[in-house]
Write a protein that holds these residues in place. Structure first.
Motif, short mmCIF file in Angstrom:
data_model
loop_
_atom_site.label_atom_id
_atom_site.label_comp_id
_atom_site.label_asym_id
_atom_site.label_seq_id
_atom_site.Cartn_x
_atom_site.Cartn_y
_atom_site.Cartn_z
N ALA A 187 1.09 -1.43 -0.04
CA ALA A 187 -0.19 0.24 0.31
C ALA A 187 0.82 1.46 -0.11
N THR A 188 2.08 1.17 -0.09
CA THR A 188 3.21 2.16 -0.15
C THR A 188 3.95 2.24 -1.32
N ALA A 189 4.60 3.54 -1.46
CA ALA A 189 5.66 3.40 -2.16
C ALA A 189 7.14 2.80 -2.33
N TRP A 190 7.02 2.28 -0.42
CA TRP A 190 8.14 1.34 -0.26
C TRP A 190 8.14 -0.30 -0.84
N SER B 256 14.56 -17.20 0.47
CA SER B 256 14.44 -16.79 -1.26
C SER B 256 13.90 -16.22 -1.70
N GLY B 257 13.44 -16.06 -2.98
CA GLY B 257 12.87 -14.41 -2.67
C GLY B 257 12.32 -14.64 -4.58
N TYR B 258 11.32 -14.02 -5.18
CA TYR B 258 11.05 -13.57 -6.29
C TYR B 258 11.79 -12.47 -6.73
N GLU B 259 13.19 -13.01 -7.53
CA GLU B 259 13.99 -12.06 -7.84
C GLU B 259 12.77 -10.90 -9.18
N GLY B 260 13.83 -9.65 -9.15
CA GLY B 260 13.33 -8.19 -9.63
C GLY B 260 12.42 -7.74 -9.20
N LEU B 261 12.33 -8.99 -7.74
CA LEU B 261 11.90 -7.17 -6.62
C LEU B 261 13.39 -6.66 -6.15
N GLY B 262 13.05 -5.31 -6.62
CA GLY B 262 13.91 -4.26 -5.75
C GLY B 262 14.46 -4.05 -4.53
N ASP B 263 14.77 -5.26 -4.17
CA ASP B 263 14.56 -5.23 -2.45
C ASP B 263 15.68 -5.08 -1.36
N GLY B 264 16.54 -4.01 -2.55
CA GLY B 264 18.26 -3.43 -1.83
C GLY B 264 17.97 -2.20 -1.17
N THR B 265 16.84 -1.83 -1.65
CA THR B 265 16.52 -0.71 -0.22
C THR B 265 16.63 -0.66 1.34
N ALA B 266 16.63 0.89 2.06
CA ALA B 266 16.63 0.68 3.51
C ALA B 266 15.44 0.23 3.54
N PRO B 267 14.02 0.69 3.27
CA PRO B 267 13.03 0.51 4.71
C PRO B 267 12.28 -1.41 4.17
N TRP B 268 12.88 -2.04 2.95
CA TRP B 268 13.28 -3.34 3.08
C TRP B 268 14.28 -4.66 3.53
N ASN B 269 15.54 -3.70 3.60
CA ASN B 269 16.48 -3.64 4.63
C ASN B 269 16.12 -4.07 6.40
N ILE B 270 15.65 -2.88 6.44
CA ILE B 270 15.22 -2.79 7.79
C ILE B 270 13.94 -4.35 8.18
N ALA B 271 13.01 -3.65 7.56
CA ALA B 271 11.48 -4.71 7.72
C ALA B 271 11.70 -5.87 7.59
N THR B 272 12.33 -6.21 6.59
CA THR B 272 12.98 -8.19 6.37
C THR B 272 13.34 -8.11 7.90
N GLY C 281 3.34 -8.26 -9.22
CA GLY C 281 3.75 -7.98 -8.51
C GLY C 281 3.52 -7.83 -6.70
N PHE C 282 2.12 -8.03 -5.97
CA PHE C 282 1.68 -8.57 -5.04
C PHE C 282 2.28 -9.16 -4.52
N THR C 283 2.32 -10.51 -5.54
CA THR C 283 3.44 -11.81 -5.22
C THR C 283 4.75 -12.01 -4.92
N GLU C 284 5.13 -10.78 -5.97
CA GLU C 284 6.71 -10.83 -5.82
C GLU C 284 6.81 -9.64 -3.84
N ILE C 285 5.96 -8.95 -3.36
CA ILE C 285 5.90 -8.66 -2.23
C ILE C 285 5.87 -9.62 -0.86
N LEU C 286 4.48 -10.66 -1.02
CA LEU C 286 3.76 -10.91 -0.45
C LEU C 286 5.00 -12.29 -0.66
#
Length: 563
Positions: free
Chosen positions: A436-439, A468-484, A451-456
């Motif tokens: 629901a957010t830009a993160w 493991s991950g649905y690669e293609g997701l840009g998960d190298g950001t600070a919000p993703w690093n901290i949240a996960t 896209g929803f499945t990538e986040i899920l």
């Protein structure tokens, strides 16, 4: 037919190997007291190395405290080494400093036996970081899971003291993980996996172009990453990289390693609690779920990609996108199920290239998190389902539920319910926030259900300590690093602490004599009750998000034939 036969041979062959290994695990983790045996001499050596603290028996509270403190120290050391890698030795390719949020995420990931990687190993990390920050953690984080399961089983067998965590970690590391890792690392080297401390190789192609080829101590890293259900790749593409997985021999060997110790842990549990028949029922339920998911995944992946979807069936060969054709098209979906059923997280094919329903099979493995699961902790997660199944069965027959001769009362049920709710809570809240957010929206590679499945998938992987991950997701950001990172911490330790509390509570109770009204936990009836409990709870919890993601994507293209 050949794909089904291959799947049966891999899973069935590993199941046969798991039986003697389970016996070895019991010998290693819960030896019979003796003053003169070789096994007792080994424990005396561990006492000598560890000091007085290793010899003190611990109740569930003390055991849990030592576990948490030990893991906090592990995290601190890994964080410091990763943060300073540019100044440390064994860095022949001159790897630089890492972003602070990435250091946090990586240290958490390997401490929690998750190995979720928001970086590419050969690009970002030095040999020193790979060996002394990460590979070391792959041993001790896996040993933590085995130790916790041994303690749980001791409590359920009626012992007031669950053992000693520091002793158990030494036993799991030096008597189980290290010997197996050495054996399988040698086999990997024989299969063509590199093992060197030299820098990248520079080669000239036939076209006269220079190419830099990353290499390193890959075989040692791969052996423990698979055996310890860690999963972190030495290379960014993980086991799809030809130097990490050169051929069919290493491919099969890796799949065997992924599920070997998780299967053996079930037999260790049964031997410690004193009921191998009960362990056989648990093993049967886990195996049935694993075969169902693996068979479904192989079947669903026979559907063609969208580029070929309009062709007649005889002109298509299924979904070959993201597969290593030198290894066979069936190995990708099978690996995808094995790795997500066991909290391993390594990949033998790109998960984001899987057909929607094949991806759902992988998600189900992480949602249930108990089809053999991670080393040690998979059986601990199954224990929570067992408590729920025993309680429901007790209500059905109008008796106070009993498990292994001890009554399950409101205190135990509250702890089991909290443990059961935590896992979906971490997944669903994180997914909702990032969807629901830009993160999350700004980092997905695909619009709509995919896209929803990538986040899920990312939050499912973090909460299940999978990696493991649905690669293609840009998960190298600070919000993703901290949240996960936070989800990995909570998803690792709460599901260990709460079952240990249940075991401690049950151990303090007087055993109840078995009667005609006691529900036996070593028969087919209880197996069916367990299976139904797992399926119903899983479906009620995750079916709505499955509809929004992979099922919606499949329905959008259902006018194309599956086979």
């Amino acid at each position: 037919m050949s794909a089904i036969l291959f799947m049966t041979l891999v899973i069935g062959g590993t199941a046969l190997l798991a039986w003697p290994l389970g016996r070895h695990l019991k010998w290693a983790m819960d030896p019979t007291p003796s003053l003169v045996s070789t096994r007792s001499k080994i424990d005396r050596l561990f006492l000598l190395v560890g000091g007085k603290a290793v010899g003190k028996p611990q109740g569930w509270k003390q055991y849990t405290l030592y576990l948490l403190v030990f893991n906090a120290v592990m995290f601190g050391l890994a964080f410091a080494l990763l943060a300073c890698q540019q100044s440390l030795p064994l860095n022949p390719d001159g790897k630089g400093a890492l972003d602070a949020s990435l250091v946090f995420n990586t240290a958490v990931s390997f401490t929690t036996n998750t190995n979720l990687q928001h970086y590419s190993g050969e690009v970002s990390l030095s040999y020193f970081s790979q060996l002394f920050a990460l590979m070391w953690l792959q041993f001790v984080s896996a040993a933590t899971g085995i130790a916790a399961l041994a303690a749980l089983a001791r409590g359920l067998s009626g012992r007031k003291h669950l053992g000693n965590f520091l002793m158990d970690v030494q036993r799991a590391t030096f008597l189980v993980l290290l010997p197996l890792a050495v054996i399988f690392a040698v086999l990997l080297v024989l299969g063509g996996v590199p093992m060197t401390l030299e820098g990248s190789a520079v080669a000239t192609t036939l076209e006269g172009i220079q190419q830099t080829i990353a290499r390193g101590p890959v075989a040692a890293f791969v052996a423990i990453k698979q055996l310890g259900t860690n999963g972190g790749g030495f290379f960014g593409p993980n086991a799809t990289h030809p130097l990490e997985n050169p051929g069919l021999f290493t491919d099969v060997l890796s799949m065997v390693m992924i599920i070997l110790i998780p299967m053996a842990c079930v037999w260790m549990y049964g031997r410690i609690v004193g009921s191998r028949r009960h362990a056989a029922v648990i093993f049967g339920v886990m195996l049935a779920l694993l075969l169902l998911k693996a068979g479904s995944a192989v079947y669903f992946e026979t559907a063609p990609t969208q580029a070929l979807a309009g062709l007649p069936v005889e002109q298509t060969v299924g979904n070959l996108e993201g597969k290593e054709l030198r290894l066979g098209a069936a190995t990708g979906p099978l690996w995808g199920v094995l790795t997500t059923s066991t909290s391993n997280g390594s990949v033998g094919a790109m998960q984001n290239s899987l057909n929607p329903l094949t991806g759902l099979c992988a998600l189900v493995g992480m949602w249930l998190n108990a089809t053999f699961g991670g080393v040690g902790v998979g059986m601990i997660n199954m224990f929570v389902f067992i408590v729920i199944a025993v309680f429901v069965a007790g209500l059905m027959v109008g008796r106070t539920p009993e498990y292994l001769g001890r009554k399950i009362e409101p205190r135990e049920m509250k702890l089991a319910a909290i443990a059961l709710i935590c896992h979906p809570l971490f997944i669903l809240v994180g997914t909702a926030l990032f969807a629901a957010t830009a993160w999350g929206i700004d980092t997905v590679n695909n619009a709509g259900p995919r896209g929803f499945t990538e986040i899920l998938y990312e939050f499912s992987s973090a909460a299940a300590n999978n990696g493991s991950g649905y690669e293609g997701l840009g998960d190298g950001t600070a919000p993703w690093n901290i949240a996960t990172g936070l989800v990995m911490l909570l998803g690792r330790y709460l599901p260990i602490i709460l079952p240990l509390a249940i075991a401690g509570s049950l151990a303090a109770k007087k055993p109840v004599a078995e009667s005609a009204g006691t529900l036996r936990t070593d028969g087919l009836t209880f197996g069916i009750m367990m299976l139904a409990t797992i399926i119903f709870i899983g479906a009620l919890t995750f079916f709505p998000v499955a509809l929004l993601g992979p099922i919606a994507e499949h329905l959008a293209y259902m006018h194309y034939p599956l086979i």
